[in-house]
Design an enzyme around this catalytic site. Structure first.
Site, PDB file in Angstrom:
ATOM      1  N   GLY A  55      25.531 -21.089 -24.340  1.00  0.00           N
ATOM      2  CA  GLY A  55      26.672 -21.903 -24.732  1.00  0.00           C
ATOM      3  C   GLY A  55      26.191 -23.075 -25.564  1.00  0.00           C
ATOM      4  O   GLY A  55      24.997 -23.438 -25.516  1.00  0.00           O
ATOM      5  N   GLN A  70      26.636 -31.564 -28.760  1.00  0.00           N
ATOM      6  CA  GLN A  70      25.173 -31.428 -28.677  1.00  0.00           C
ATOM      7  C   GLN A  70      24.501 -31.436 -30.048  1.00  0.00           C
ATOM      8  O   GLN A  70      23.304 -31.691 -30.141  1.00  0.00           O
ATOM      9  CB  GLN A  70      24.800 -30.123 -27.945  1.00  0.00           C
ATOM     10  N   CYS A 127      20.333 -26.804 -19.461  1.00  0.00           N
ATOM     11  CA  CYS A 127      21.053 -27.349 -20.619  1.00  0.00           C
ATOM     12  C   CYS A 127      20.069 -27.521 -21.758  1.00  0.00           C
ATOM     13  O   CYS A 127      18.973 -28.051 -21.548  1.00  0.00           O
ATOM     14  CB  CYS A 127      21.687 -28.688 -20.252  1.00  0.00           C
ATOM     15  N   LEU A 128      20.475 -27.094 -22.945  1.00  0.00           N
ATOM     16  CA  LEU A 128      19.610 -27.238 -24.119  1.00  0.00           C
ATOM     17  C   LEU A 128      19.346 -28.710 -24.433  1.00  0.00           C
ATOM     18  O   LEU A 128      18.368 -29.026 -25.092  1.00  0.00           O
ATOM     19  CB  LEU A 128      20.244 -26.542 -25.328  1.00  0.00           C
ATOM     20  N   HIS A 157      30.790 -26.236 -18.222  1.00  0.00           N
ATOM     21  CA  HIS A 157      29.620 -27.030 -18.651  1.00  0.00           C
ATOM     22  C   HIS A 157      29.840 -27.541 -20.083  1.00  0.00           C
ATOM     23  O   HIS A 157      29.557 -28.713 -20.386  1.00  0.00           O
ATOM     24  CB  HIS A 157      28.379 -26.126 -18.530  1.00  0.00           C
ATOM     25  N   GLU A 158      30.372 -26.678 -20.959  1.00  0.00           N
ATOM     26  CA  GLU A 158      30.571 -27.073 -22.367  1.00  0.00           C
ATOM     27  C   GLU A 158      31.708 -28.083 -22.503  1.00  0.00           C
ATOM     28  O   GLU A 158      31.622 -29.023 -23.300  1.00  0.00           O
ATOM     29  CB  GLU A 158      30.854 -25.847 -23.239  1.00  0.00           C
ATOM     30  N   HIS A 206      30.456 -31.421 -21.826  1.00  0.00           N
ATOM     31  CA  HIS A 206      29.780 -32.023 -22.989  1.00  0.00           C
ATOM     32  C   HIS A 206      30.784 -32.716 -23.910  1.00  0.00           C
ATOM     33  O   HIS A 206      30.520 -33.810 -24.422  1.00  0.00           O
ATOM     34  CB  HIS A 206      29.051 -30.958 -23.809  1.00  0.00           C
TER      35      HIS A 206
HETATM   36  O1  GNR Z   1      21.829 -21.930 -22.070  1.00  0.00           O
HETATM   37  C1  GNR Z   1      22.448 -22.453 -21.131  1.00  0.00           C
HETATM   38  N1  GNR Z   1      22.399 -21.887 -19.889  1.00  0.00           N
HETATM   39  C2  GNR Z   1      23.217 -22.263 -18.844  1.00  0.00           C
HETATM   40  C3  GNR Z   1      22.920 -21.767 -17.582  1.00  0.00           C
HETATM   41  C4  GNR Z   1      23.708 -22.086 -16.502  1.00  0.00           C
HETATM   42  C5  GNR Z   1      24.826 -22.892 -16.670  1.00  0.00           C
HETATM   43  C6  GNR Z   1      25.128 -23.409 -17.912  1.00  0.00           C
HETATM   44  C7  GNR Z   1      24.331 -23.091 -18.996  1.00  0.00           C
HETATM   45  S1  GNR Z   1      24.738 -23.699 -20.568  1.00  0.00           S
HETATM   46  C8  GNR Z   1      23.190 -23.707 -21.349  1.00  0.00           C
HETATM   47  C9  GNR Z   1      23.334 -24.055 -22.821  1.00  0.00           C
HETATM   48  C10 GNR Z   1      23.854 -25.469 -22.962  1.00  0.00           C
HETATM   49  O2  GNR Z   1      23.195 -26.445 -22.753  1.00  0.00           O
HETATM   50  N2  GNR Z   1      25.108 -25.586 -23.256  1.00  0.00           N
HETATM   51  O3  GNR Z   1      25.649 -26.824 -23.345  1.00  0.00           O
HETATM   52 NI    NI Z   2      24.475 -28.094 -22.035  1.00  0.00          NI
END
Ligand code: GNR
Ligand code: NI
Length: 172
Positions: free
Chosen positions: A46, A51, A91-92, A133-134, A137
């Protein structure tokens, strides 16, 4: 196609609240393609526009292992949440750290698609977790905000130290 630079915690730009997209046009579709390229290259499941320092309400996801389930959600709004899922999240923008976070297991979301048409979708499991999660952000929130202050500050200090040892490459 352009691979974009991903901001990392504790960069304060990750805390900005994104504003709704007004017009879905070719320039936005070009940006969406760059978001997918950046997410797949990372690799991640995601990516939120926040980001990559674009503060518009837009996210991309693909939780498949073969790039077969791309989704783009513009102006996403969660209409319903049910159940509880505890997932080890990463999270990246917080590279190298994985911690358990509790979220809804099933959601219903409204959004605009890449043609600007209103849609709703249901998601469960990892896709539902990823969309939540997104959307966090887009509201300036990170998964580390669900952890204790002690854990969050340990992660922040380690990332700051890593970055002193290995400075980010200058943007070209
Ligand atoms: O790559 C991602 N893996 C992930 C694993 C578990 C729950 C959420 C994520 S999102 C993350 C990519 C990211 O940082 N998206 O904002
Ligand atoms: Ni993230």
């Amino acid at each position: 196609m352009t691979k974009l630079t991903i901001l990392e915690f504790p960069n304060p730009r990750l805390r900005k609240k994104a504003v709704p997209v007004q017009h879905v046009d070719d320039a936005l579709r070009q940006f969406i393609d760059d978001m997918f390229e950046t997410m797949y290259a990372a690799p991640g499941i995601g990516l939120a526009a926040t980001q990559v320092d674009v503060h518009k309400r837009l996210l991309v996801t693909d939780v498949s292992s073969d790039h077969s389930e791309p989704h783009v959600l513009i102006n996403p709004v969660i209409l319903e949440k049910d159940g509880v899922a505890v997932t080890e999240e990463g999270c990246l923008s917080v590279p190298g750290y994985y911690e358990e976070v509790e979220r809804a297991e099933h959601i219903r979301v409204s959004y605009l698609d890449r043609d600007g048409a209103e849609q709703t979708m249901e998601a469960r499991g990892l896709l539902a977790v990823c969309i939540q999660h997104e959307i966090d952000h887009l509201d300036g929130k990170l998964f580390v905000d669900y952890l204790s202050e002690a854990k969050r500050s340990r992660i922040r200090k380690r990332l700051e130290k890593d970055r002193r040892l290995q400075p980010a490459p200058a943007a070209l």
